[in-house]
Write a protein that holds these residues in place. Structure first.
Motif, PDB file in Angstrom:
ATOM      1  N   LEU A 132     114.170 -26.015   6.152  1.00  0.00           N
ATOM      2  CA  LEU A 132     114.377 -24.898   7.077  1.00  0.00           C
ATOM      3  C   LEU A 132     113.336 -24.933   8.195  1.00  0.00           C
ATOM      4  N   SER A 133     112.103 -25.251   7.846  1.00  0.00           N
ATOM      5  CA  SER A 133     111.050 -25.369   8.840  1.00  0.00           C
ATOM      6  C   SER A 133     111.388 -26.467   9.855  1.00  0.00           C
ATOM      7  N   TYR A 134     111.915 -27.577   9.370  1.00  0.00           N
ATOM      8  CA  TYR A 134     112.354 -28.676  10.250  1.00  0.00           C
ATOM      9  C   TYR A 134     113.436 -28.188  11.203  1.00  0.00           C
ATOM     10  N   ALA A 135     114.418 -27.457  10.663  1.00  0.00           N
ATOM     11  CA  ALA A 135     115.509 -26.953  11.505  1.00  0.00           C
ATOM     12  C   ALA A 135     115.007 -25.961  12.543  1.00  0.00           C
ATOM     13  N   LEU A 136     114.052 -25.122  12.151  1.00  0.00           N
ATOM     14  CA  LEU A 136     113.511 -24.142  13.097  1.00  0.00           C
ATOM     15  C   LEU A 136     112.729 -24.822  14.234  1.00  0.00           C
ATOM     16  N   GLU A 140     118.047 -25.448  18.055  1.00  0.00           N
ATOM     17  CA  GLU A 140     118.095 -24.173  18.776  1.00  0.00           C
ATOM     18  C   GLU A 140     119.031 -23.176  18.089  1.00  0.00           C
ATOM     19  N   GLU A 141     120.099 -23.691  17.523  1.00  0.00           N
ATOM     20  CA  GLU A 141     121.051 -22.807  16.841  1.00  0.00           C
ATOM     21  C   GLU A 141     120.393 -22.110  15.645  1.00  0.00           C
ATOM     22  N   GLN A 142     119.600 -22.860  14.869  1.00  0.00           N
ATOM     23  CA  GLN A 142     118.934 -22.242  13.722  1.00  0.00           C
ATOM     24  C   GLN A 142     117.885 -21.239  14.181  1.00  0.00           C
ATOM     25  N   GLN A 143     117.229 -21.524  15.282  1.00  0.00           N
ATOM     26  CA  GLN A 143     116.277 -20.560  15.832  1.00  0.00           C
ATOM     27  C   GLN A 143     116.970 -19.230  16.135  1.00  0.00           C
ATOM     28  N   MET A 144     118.163 -19.295  16.696  1.00  0.00           N
ATOM     29  CA  MET A 144     118.925 -18.085  17.007  1.00  0.00           C
ATOM     30  C   MET A 144     119.380 -17.392  15.720  1.00  0.00           C
ATOM     31  N   ARG A 145     119.843 -18.195  14.765  1.00  0.00           N
ATOM     32  CA  ARG A 145     120.311 -17.623  13.497  1.00  0.00           C
ATOM     33  C   ARG A 145     119.198 -16.874  12.766  1.00  0.00           C
ATOM     34  N   SER A 146     117.971 -17.355  12.913  1.00  0.00           N
ATOM     35  CA  SER A 146     116.844 -16.798  12.153  1.00  0.00           C
ATOM     36  C   SER A 146     116.111 -15.678  12.885  1.00  0.00           C
ATOM     37  N   GLN A 147     116.577 -15.313  14.064  1.00  0.00           N
ATOM     38  CA  GLN A 147     115.904 -14.277  14.839  1.00  0.00           C
ATOM     39  C   GLN A 147     115.800 -12.959  14.064  1.00  0.00           C
ATOM     40  N   TYR A 148     116.810 -12.667  13.240  1.00  0.00           N
ATOM     41  CA  TYR A 148     116.817 -11.409  12.479  1.00  0.00           C
ATOM     42  C   TYR A 148     115.573 -11.261  11.604  1.00  0.00           C
ATOM     43  N   MET A 149     115.028 -12.375  11.131  1.00  0.00           N
ATOM     44  CA  MET A 149     113.860 -12.298  10.244  1.00  0.00           C
ATOM     45  C   MET A 149     112.649 -11.728  10.982  1.00  0.00           C
ATOM     46  N   ARG A 150     112.553 -12.032  12.266  1.00  0.00           N
ATOM     47  CA  ARG A 150     111.484 -11.438  13.074  1.00  0.00           C
ATOM     48  C   ARG A 150     111.809  -9.981  13.411  1.00  0.00           C
ATOM     49  N   VAL A 221     123.706 -25.425  -3.123  1.00  0.00           N
ATOM     50  CA  VAL A 221     125.041 -24.979  -2.721  1.00  0.00           C
ATOM     51  C   VAL A 221     124.932 -24.261  -1.375  1.00  0.00           C
ATOM     52  N   TRP A 222     125.664 -24.758  -0.381  1.00  0.00           N
ATOM     53  CA  TRP A 222     125.655 -24.158   0.961  1.00  0.00           C
ATOM     54  C   TRP A 222     127.081 -23.908   1.414  1.00  0.00           C
ATOM     55  N   SER A 223     127.291 -22.797   2.110  1.00  0.00           N
ATOM     56  CA  SER A 223     128.632 -22.434   2.569  1.00  0.00           C
ATOM     57  C   SER A 223     128.716 -22.506   4.086  1.00  0.00           C
ATOM     58  N   THR A 224     129.811 -23.022   4.590  1.00  0.00           N
ATOM     59  CA  THR A 224     129.934 -23.347   6.012  1.00  0.00           C
ATOM     60  C   THR A 224     129.954 -22.112   6.914  1.00  0.00           C
ATOM     61  N   GLU A 225     130.335 -20.950   6.384  1.00  0.00           N
ATOM     62  CA  GLU A 225     130.412 -19.741   7.218  1.00  0.00           C
ATOM     63  C   GLU A 225     129.186 -18.846   7.051  1.00  0.00           C
ATOM     64  N   ASP A 226     128.103 -19.406   6.572  1.00  0.00           N
ATOM     65  CA  ASP A 226     126.852 -18.645   6.441  1.00  0.00           C
ATOM     66  C   ASP A 226     126.287 -18.385   7.834  1.00  0.00           C
ATOM     67  N   VAL A 227     126.176 -17.112   8.219  1.00  0.00           N
ATOM     68  CA  VAL A 227     125.724 -16.786   9.576  1.00  0.00           C
ATOM     69  C   VAL A 227     124.227 -17.044   9.759  1.00  0.00           C
ATOM     70  N   ALA A 228     123.470 -17.029   8.666  1.00  0.00           N
ATOM     71  CA  ALA A 228     122.014 -17.137   8.778  1.00  0.00           C
ATOM     72  C   ALA A 228     121.509 -18.565   8.673  1.00  0.00           C
ATOM     73  N   LEU A 229     122.266 -19.432   8.023  1.00  0.00           N
ATOM     74  CA  LEU A 229     121.740 -20.761   7.678  1.00  0.00           C
ATOM     75  C   LEU A 229     122.731 -21.845   8.087  1.00  0.00           C
ATOM     76  N   GLY A 230     122.312 -22.672   9.036  1.00  0.00           N
ATOM     77  CA  GLY A 230     123.188 -23.695   9.593  1.00  0.00           C
ATOM     78  C   GLY A 230     123.128 -25.023   8.878  1.00  0.00           C
ATOM     79  N   SER A 231     123.875 -25.974   9.416  1.00  0.00           N
ATOM     80  CA  SER A 231     124.057 -27.264   8.745  1.00  0.00           C
ATOM     81  C   SER A 231     122.830 -28.174   8.839  1.00  0.00           C
ATOM     82  N   VAL A 232     122.020 -28.032   9.890  1.00  0.00           N
ATOM     83  CA  VAL A 232     120.867 -28.938  10.039  1.00  0.00           C
ATOM     84  C   VAL A 232     119.935 -28.828   8.837  1.00  0.00           C
ATOM     85  N   ALA A 233     119.554 -27.600   8.487  1.00  0.00           N
ATOM     86  CA  ALA A 233     118.675 -27.391   7.334  1.00  0.00           C
ATOM     87  C   ALA A 233     119.375 -27.775   6.032  1.00  0.00           C
ATOM     88  N   ALA A 234     120.671 -27.483   5.955  1.00  0.00           N
ATOM     89  CA  ALA A 234     121.420 -27.800   4.735  1.00  0.00           C
ATOM     90  C   ALA A 234     121.411 -29.302   4.455  1.00  0.00           C
TER      91      ALA A 234
END
Length: 276
Positions: A132-136, A140-150, A221-234
């Motif tokens: 996840l750190s690598y993806a962040l 850029e997409e994962q950065q946007m997905r993870s904005q909620y955590m901030r 286990v990762w699901s393709t429609e997860d709004v918070a976690l994208g494919s790069v980290a997966a």
């Protein structure tokens, strides 16, 4: 039928649901935000029926007796410590660990730091923290997905989530979790201090030191429609597991895997446990 337990530890007593024979192979299941142990109700019951001893606790902040006020007490060291304290109280020298969402993050850290205690690891939705750190850093997409955590570190978050009969909290579940179950989550998190305790998981500082690779047999286990976690980290997660590794991708499933597709996930967990 699952039973209800109270598990005493130095931090306080954790509420839990459990099923299966006392001498069954032990499996600990960790829930995420904004849920509770009952998110694993189906899995606990099936594992119990299959002869495993399955226990799912309400984690720190979710169990009323383990709800410290200081944000610092929701750091990863405390969360991993709770896992080991619960296992110790249950007299489990080694056990299988399953986690979803924040529960998966805690499970990854437990496997990294105390792999000798685990037979297997099953992580649902959340990838290895290193991935996840690598993806962040790179996506850029994962950065946007993870904005909620901030965003959720803001002191106004509780009021916003609970406004209008907790409309924002309910909307999080994307209508994939039964309404009666969502009602129970909302009721629990509406208790004084409960939502703040749950959000303190986001507000606590996280370890700056790099997490190590995991050598425990791992199912991710990762699901393709997860709004918070994208494919790069997966897809990066396999680079952080040196032990036997299985990756399962669920098409057209959202973040709420344990409750959205309980039968599918449980079958995957059982297959993983049987293989190791």
């Amino acid at each position: 039928m699952s039973e209800h337990l109270s598990i005493p530890t130095p931090a306080g007593s954790f509420d839990a649901i459990a099923a299966g024979p006392a001498d069954g192979r032990p499996v600990l299941l960790l829930h995420g935000f904004p849920e509770a142990a009952i998110s694993w109700e189906y899995q606990v019951a099936v594992l119990g029926d299959r002869g495993y001893r399955a226990v799912a606790p309400d984690q720190r902040g979710y169990s009323p007796d383990v709800r410290p006020e200081r944000v610092a007490e929701y750091g990863m060291t405390s969360l991993v410590g709770d896992v080991l304290a619960i296992a110790d109280e249950l007299s489990w020298s080694r056990f299988d660990l399953v986690g979803h969402d924040w529960g998966a993050a805690v499970a990854w850290w437990t496997a990294s730091e105390h792999g000798d205690r685990l037979r297997t690891l099953t992580a649902v939705s959340v990838p290895h923290p290193g991935a996840l750190s690598y993806a962040l850093r790179t996506d850029e997409e994962q950065q946007m997905r993870s904005q909620y955590m901030r965003d959720w570190r803001d002191p106004s978050t509780e009021k916003r989530m609970l406004a209008n009969n907790a409309e924002a909290l309910r909307r999080m579940f994307e209508w994939k979790v039964p309404p009666s179950r969502v009602d129970e989550y909302v009721q629990r998190l509406s208790e004084p201090g409960a939502l703040t305790a749950a959000l303190n998981w986001y507000r606590a500082s996280r370890p700056a030191a790099s997490i190590e690779k995991v050598d425990v047999p791992t199912l991710y286990v990762w699901s393709t429609e997860d709004v918070a976690l994208g494919s790069v980290a997966a897809f990066e997660t396999e680079n952080w597991v040196t032990g036997a590794y299985t990756f399962q991708m669920l098409e057209d499933v959202t973040h709420w895997v344990p409750e959205e597709v309980p039968e599918t996930l449980t079958a995957m967990i059982l297959e993983h446990l049987a293989a190791h």
